[in-house]
Design a protein around this motif. Structure first.
Motif, PDB file in Angstrom:
ATOM      1  N   GLU A 324     -39.152  38.756  15.745  1.00  0.00           N
ATOM      2  CA  GLU A 324     -38.459  38.003  16.793  1.00  0.00           C
ATOM      3  C   GLU A 324     -39.154  36.676  17.060  1.00  0.00           C
ATOM      4  O   GLU A 324     -38.513  35.620  17.162  1.00  0.00           O
ATOM      5  CB  GLU A 324     -38.423  38.842  18.079  1.00  0.00           C
ATOM      6  CG  GLU A 324     -37.691  38.150  19.222  1.00  0.00           C
ATOM      7  CD  GLU A 324     -37.692  39.001  20.479  1.00  0.00           C
ATOM      8  OE1 GLU A 324     -37.188  38.513  21.505  1.00  0.00           O
ATOM      9  OE2 GLU A 324     -38.207  40.142  20.424  1.00  0.00           O
ATOM     10  N   GLU A 327     -38.663  34.265  14.131  1.00  0.00           N
ATOM     11  CA  GLU A 327     -37.325  33.683  14.032  1.00  0.00           C
ATOM     12  C   GLU A 327     -37.050  32.670  15.135  1.00  0.00           C
ATOM     13  O   GLU A 327     -36.343  31.684  14.919  1.00  0.00           O
ATOM     14  CB  GLU A 327     -36.264  34.790  14.072  1.00  0.00           C
ATOM     15  CG  GLU A 327     -36.165  35.605  12.793  1.00  0.00           C
ATOM     16  CD  GLU A 327     -35.668  34.781  11.623  1.00  0.00           C
ATOM     17  OE1 GLU A 327     -34.832  33.885  11.848  1.00  0.00           O
ATOM     18  OE2 GLU A 327     -36.129  35.009  10.492  1.00  0.00           O
ATOM     19  N   THR A 328     -37.601  32.918  16.331  1.00  0.00           N
ATOM     20  CA  THR A 328     -37.287  32.046  17.462  1.00  0.00           C
ATOM     21  C   THR A 328     -38.177  30.805  17.513  1.00  0.00           C
ATOM     22  O   THR A 328     -37.694  29.679  17.535  1.00  0.00           O
ATOM     23  CB  THR A 328     -37.431  32.829  18.778  1.00  0.00           C
ATOM     24  OG1 THR A 328     -38.762  33.406  18.847  1.00  0.00           O
ATOM     25  CG2 THR A 328     -36.397  33.928  18.854  1.00  0.00           C
TER      26      THR A 328
END
Length: 560
Positions: A324, A327-328
């Motif tokens: 997460e 990806e962010t």
């Protein structure tokens, strides 16, 4: 609301107005600037004591650590104590400092600061946010390094309740290091379920007191791994500056160097330059990191870190990062898996985490040996000079960065006599504004033309002092070639002029039988030639000079 004038926040250069209300308090500088506010729920405790500008109120907060408000008058104590008790439900403790001047006492680790107590009174306190590094300077000695003044703090004159090292911005002089001598042993304290430290008398672990102090301070000041999750680690990386092997741990906002003696935690904000330089030996790659403020080891400062990696050494690494977060925050910046040469992996991860631009050597320069740098020296220190697009970089020691914008001119010259000048030359950078010039010596003469072409391509004013003595260079080069092949033969001709032929024959007969054939073949052939032709030994001084320029013909060696 209670208002107090001429109050200084965290050793700020300018005073301001402090206002207290039931919901919290705030401080506004009188000369204009950012206002600092704090909610009353953030306050854990308050202390009243004598300080530099009168009396101060020192607050221990949940998020910002220790906050100091200095400049109160002695008559203000009752007002301040009443508002803290009524509005915040916190007693204002009146604490007196130790004034005996002793330099021995007891160190006590609090929640937000280290206190040095003499006779159960604090002599001084050190907030953990002001500590940048600590290391074991000896068996019983611990060195504590303090954060250097931050540039933003200098600009606004504010202290740094919300940043490391900003409190010292209010002073012209700054304490940068303190050392504690801690003899004996101590028992390591364990924490119970409530978080309180307890010591079991029977099972207490005895260890060196200085080591325990060092480990505790590392934990409290968040210098070690407790600063966050380690995204990537590289073990025993060779550093040329400062010399040694360090483990590199990369965090979200900083990276850490762990050595046998020194540990450093460096914020990415302190990195001003990041260069990947291929070493001209075709074996290693150098990663050079420019730091401001520089790294410190005692009295020595290191404005550059120089790491060396083998080009053929590959690493297989998985980032310790959630999908997460990858990806962010780090999308298109980092990869979850790396399998490549270690220098490439280190530079890519560093670029992704810090956002710094990677500088590489200019494509406009290629040395005579088709490399990105040339071998040279600064005084007695050998290294390599790399030509970048906007600067020159010399590594490893002393690491020197020269911006092209600051260069007034460059001079190419020869020093060291005819023979030395025939092989090497020097370049000297004259700087603008009276800055100290930089001289690089012992550069191979084959690199003259590539360097001169690069200087002209970059528009740098170039002065070539070597063009004036082309005739002398040719004579020196011929003399150099002659001496390289028959250096000992010239010495034999000199001895033949002083001694008779019979002595030479005896000496030659002895050397023929005793000296190994592989020792110096040219020596014997030249000596045989001279003994066969006695006129060479009687040659005049003018004839000997001609022989140095025109190489004499050698006769075929005959077996005896």
């Amino acid at each position: 609301m209670e208002t107090f004038n001429d109050i200084y926040l965290n050793l700020s250069k300018q005073h301001g107005v402090a206002r207290f209300a039931e919901s919290g308090w705030g401080w506004k500088p009188s000369g204009g600037g950012d206002t600092f506010t704090l909610d009353h729920q953030q306050i854990l405790s308050a202390q009243w004591s004598r300080a530099a500008r009168g009396y101060e109120v020192k607050l221990l907060t949940r998020a910002d650590g220790v906050i100091q408000l200095d400049g109160f008058k002695q008559d203000d104590f009752d007002r301040v104590a009443k508002l803290f008790k009524v509005w915040y439900g916190i007693p204002l403790e009146n604490k007196e400092h130790a004034l005996r001047g002793w330099n021995w006492g007891k160190a006590e680790f609090g929640k937000a600061e280290l206190s040095f107590n003499v006779s159960n009174r604090p002599a001084f306190e050190i907030p953990y946010t002001e500590i940048s590094n600590t290391n074991l300077a000896g068996k019983n000695e611990v060195a504590v390094d303090f954060s250097l003044t931050d540039g933003d703090a200098k600009a606004n004159g504010l202290g740094g309740a919300r940043g490391r090292g900003k409190k010292s911005a209010g002073a012209k002089d700054q304490l940068v290091e303190m050392r504690f001598y801690i003899p004996g042993t101590a028992s390591k304290k364990e924490k119970n379920e409530d978080g309180e430290e307890v010591t079991d008398g029977e099972d207490a672990e005895e260890q060196n007191a200085a080591q325990l102090f060092y480990e505790t301070l590392m934990d409290k000041a968040e210098i070690g791994e407790v600063a966050g999750d380690t995204f990537a680690s590289f073990l025993e990386v060779l550093h040329l500056t400062p010399r040694g092997r360090f483990d590199i741990d990369m965090f979200e906002t900083s990276f850490r160097l762990r050595g046998k003696t020194y540990d450093y935690k460096i914020q990415y904000d302190a990195v001003k330059k990041f260069m990947v330089l291929p070493k001209p030996d075709d074996i290693h790659t150098l990663i050079t990191i420019g730091l401001d403020p520089p790294l410190r080891q005692g009295q020595t400062r290191y404005p550059f870190l120089v790491m060396q990696f083998k080009r053929d050494e590959e690493v297989n690494l998985d980032l310790n990062m959630t999908d997460e977060l990858l990806e962010t925050k780090y999308k298109d910046k980092l990869q979850s898996h790396y399998e490549a040469p270690i220098a490439m992996v280190v530079s890519d991860i560093f670029k992704g985490l810090s956002g710094k631009r990677i500088t590489k050597p200019s494509r406009e320069f290629v040395s005579h040996h088709e490399q990105a740098g040339v071998k040279c020296s600064i005084k007695a220190n050998e290294g390599h000079l790399f030509c970048l697009d906007k600067a020159f970089m010399f590594v490893p020691k002393p690491a020197t960065y020269i911006s092209m914008d600051n260069i007034a001119s460059v001079t190419m010259s020869r020093v060291g006599g005819a023979m030395a000048a025939s092989r090497t030359f020097d370049i000297t950078f004259t700087m603008k504004g009276g800055m100290a010039e930089h001289q690089f010596s012992n550069i191979n003469r084959e690199e003259q033309q590539p360097l001169e072409n690069f200087f002209r391509a970059k528009g740098i004013k170039t002065k070539n002092e070597m063009a004036d003595d082309s005739g002398a260079l040719l004579a020196a080069a011929l003399q150099d070639d002659d001496l390289a092949s028959s250096d000992d033969g010239g010495a034999a001709r000199g001895s033949a002029d002083e001694d008779d032929e019979s002595v030479d024959e005896d000496f030659e007969a002895e050397s023929e039988s005793d000296v190994a054939e592989e020792y110096d073949e040219n020596h014997q052939s030249d000596s045989d030639d001279e003994m066969a032709d006695g006129d060479e030994g009687d040659a005049s001084g003018d004839e000997e000079e001609e022989q140095l320029v025109e190489r004499p013909k050698k006769k075929q060696k005959t077996a005896k």
